[in-house]
Design an enzyme around this catalytic site. Structure first.
Site, PDB file in Angstrom:
ATOM      1  N   ASP A  38      57.175  -1.918 107.048  1.00  0.00           N
ATOM      2  CA  ASP A  38      55.783  -2.389 106.973  1.00  0.00           C
ATOM      3  C   ASP A  38      54.790  -1.454 107.645  1.00  0.00           C
ATOM      4  OD1 ASP A  38      57.014  -4.709 105.893  1.00  0.00           O
ATOM      5  OD2 ASP A  38      57.216  -5.561 107.891  1.00  0.00           O
ATOM      6  N   GLU A 199      51.897 -10.492  99.095  1.00  0.00           N
ATOM      7  CA  GLU A 199      51.711 -10.422 100.543  1.00  0.00           C
ATOM      8  C   GLU A 199      51.315  -9.009 100.949  1.00  0.00           C
ATOM      9  OE1 GLU A 199      55.538 -11.730 101.889  1.00  0.00           O
ATOM     10  OE2 GLU A 199      56.547  -9.897 101.263  1.00  0.00           O
TER      11      GLU A 199
END
Length: 586
Positions: A38, A199
């Site tokens: 991420d 997301e």
């Protein structure tokens, strides 16, 4: 200035002041090897900064800096002291709870790090840390707390001064950075193109448009990046007809799970992106380093949709900034080896800043001393009983007596010298591990055990023990008695990855490495996925009494000291059949 071999391979053919004039350069992915999921990045005054997820590990949310996009130095952790979130870590049960998906941004001379902590009984905790000096751990603030409904927060300042957080879904709320208040109700922006779990949103404003970059398709082999745009931040958003703009799904590429990316510019105006990817191939079975951070060039002409170059091991793109390792701070470059000596002769060094624990450790468990890196054993071993809701001690919720660093190379050698270990009770052990989670790890230890070969009651012996637990069937534990000639002197324990598929665990006298004994071998699939599909393997040292004692404390004895600590990368695989030398070796 000393440059790494891979940096010297980077071909910066020309550095131009405009993207259209720049000739291509080449480099290898991942630029942040090892567990770095991420990624979120920004560039400030010619230095690039990136943050990545750490979930349950502590210290959490590492910040890396680079001048050239290839050499990345660890500079701080945003979450670096228990008092920033008192009691939170020890109240966390899940193996992959904790700090999820940070966004790193720079505004009005300060860095802001927004993230969310999952796994608390009272719901998700949103946090915003800030600092004017990201090179200093202590400068990171205590967090402003907010209470989001969804995960993966973005942070965006609009031209009118309003601050927004976008989260999974994709929903948008104004965020008060002083109080943590979120506007209600959330505004629905866009639900992606139909892939599961839209997301990881990031909003950019460019050429009169609001651009919404998201991840969707889940975090496995269907992972992808898609994009939409709108004239107003609240929408309506128009999806790009050629979505997804970045993915390796449905391909035979070595780099899979490509997604969850962020875009940023270099000082010459070129656009780049960083995303997560897993070096697994489409079989997606062996990937002990988990989700790593890869760099890709982006063509983003005025008013047009951005074009993201596919993620591969061998990349070509805009001319990279000039190679440089001129980064402040006392942290390590992510691809450098470890060469630490914890001893009176070499000087008791502090525990290196890039080392990690599984949850916040108990005070006093670890210390760099003149006698070595001291580890006071925990009652729970590296497995413990993580599913237990009755005993936080044995579940490991109060921290494991384990300290490690990321596995950052496909092929590597890791070793430590156990210089002092005097167990008094059968069951006490000290050793090393390839650790993914409490349900995925491979251990080699020196352990005190009962000796059934001797008639006298209570007879014991010291043995090497290899045992494992993981995603696939683990090998049977292996016991080898420590040779009597090795006693009363430092013993070296070693983990070596000579192929991407397997670890070899060995022991030897520290004074005579030629007497090396292979204790056993274990598949890297044991530490791939399973309870750790979001994280990546650490290699490190630990001590435990395997449940003996009571309360928080083990019986007397069993404290371990480790002196010589080495991690040397040997090679990186950039495809299923190609490998390049690791950047540096000690």
């Amino acid at each position: 200035m000393r440059l790494s071999p891979i940096s010297l391979l980077v071909t910066a053919l020309a550095v131009a002041t405009k993207p259209c004039q720049a000739q291509n350069s080449t480099y290898y992915n991942p630029v942040l090897p090892g567990w770095h999921s991420d990624p979120s990045c920004t560039q400030v005054n010619g230095t690039f900064f990136c943050a990545t997820s750490t979930f349950i590990a502590f210290p959490g949310i590492p910040i890396y800096a680079s001048k050239d996009l290839v050499n990345w130095k660890f500079i701080s952790h945003a979450w670096n002291r228990e008092t920033q979130l008192p009691g939170i870590s020890w109240n966390t049960w899940g193996q992959q709870d904790g700090m999820y998906a940070p966004t790193l941004r720079y505004h009005d001379n300060e860095f802001y790090l927004i993230c969310e902590y999952l796994g608390q009984s009272d719901g998700t905790i949103g946090v915003v840390f800030k600092t004017a000096d990201p090179f200093d751990d202590a400068s990171w603030s205590d967090p402003v707390i907010f209470r989001p409904e969804k995960i993966d927060p973005d942070l965006f300042w609009d031209d009118d001064g309003k601050v927004y957080a976008a989260t999974q879904g994709i929903i948008l709320q104004e965020l008060n950075l002083e109080t943590g208040e979120l506007s209600q109700p959330p505004i629905s922006l866009w639900n992606g193109t139909g892939g599961v779990w839209p997301e990881g949103p990031h909003i950019y404003k460019k050429d009169g448009w609001y651009w919404l970059l998201i991840a969707e398709g889940g975090t496995a082999t269907d992972h992808a990046i898609t994009i939409a745009r709108a004239r107003n931040i609240t929408g309506p958003y128009e999806a790009y007809e050629n979505n997804p703009i970045l993915t390796n799904r449905g391909t035979a590429e070595y780099f899979q799970t490509v997604g969850h990316g962020d875009l940023f510019q270099d000082p010459a105006g070129n656009w780049w992106g960083m995303c997560l990817a897993t070096r697994s191939g489409p079989a997606f079975q062996v990937f002990p380093m988990g989700r790593e951070a890869s760099l890709f060039p982006v063509t983003w002409n005025e008013g047009e949709w951005p074009v993201l170059e596919p993620v591969r091991g061998n990349m070509s793109g805009w001319a990279l900034p000039p190679a440089s390792r001129d980064i402040p701070g006392d942290g390590a470059f992510v691809s450098d080896p470890d060469a630490y000596d914890f001893s009176a002769e070499k000087g008791p060094a502090a525990i290196p800043k890039h080392f990690l624990h599984w949850r916040v450790p108990r005070d006093g468990t670890f210390a760099a001393t003149a006698d070595g890196l001291r580890i006071v054993p925990s009652r729970n071993n590296l497995t413990g009983t993580p599913e237990s809701n009755t005993d936080g001690v044995m579940a490991g919720r109060l921290g494991l007596a384990f300290v490690g660093r990321r596995q950052t190379d496909t092929l590597f050698t890791f070793s430590v010298d156990v210089s002092a270990f005097a167990p008094t009770t059968p069951g006490q052990e000290a050793g090393i591990s390839v650790f993914l989670t409490q349900l995925n790890h491979i251990d080699l230890a020196i352990v005190k055990l009962h000796d059934p070969a001797k008639e006298e009651a209570g007879a014991t012996k010291l043995s090497f023990r290899m045992r494992a637990i993981g995603t696939v069937a683990a090998p049977e534990p292996v016991l080898v008695e420590v040779p009597k000639a090795w006693l009363d002197a430092p013993i070296r324990l070693e983990i070596r990855a000579e192929t991407p598929m397997e670890y070899t665990l060995a022991a030897m006298p520290a004074s005579d490495p030629g007497a090396r004994i292979v204790i056993g071998k274990a598949s890297a699939a044991l530490v791939s996925g399973g309870a750790g599909n979001f994280v990546g393997s650490l290699v490190g040292a630990y001590a435990t009494c395997n449940g003996l004692g009571s309360g928080l404390d083990c019986p007397e004895g069993g404290v371990a000291h480790f002196t010589r600590w080495r991690y040397n990368g040997d090679a990186q695989y950039i495809s299923a059949t190609e490998r390049v030398p690791s950047k540096r070796s000690a």
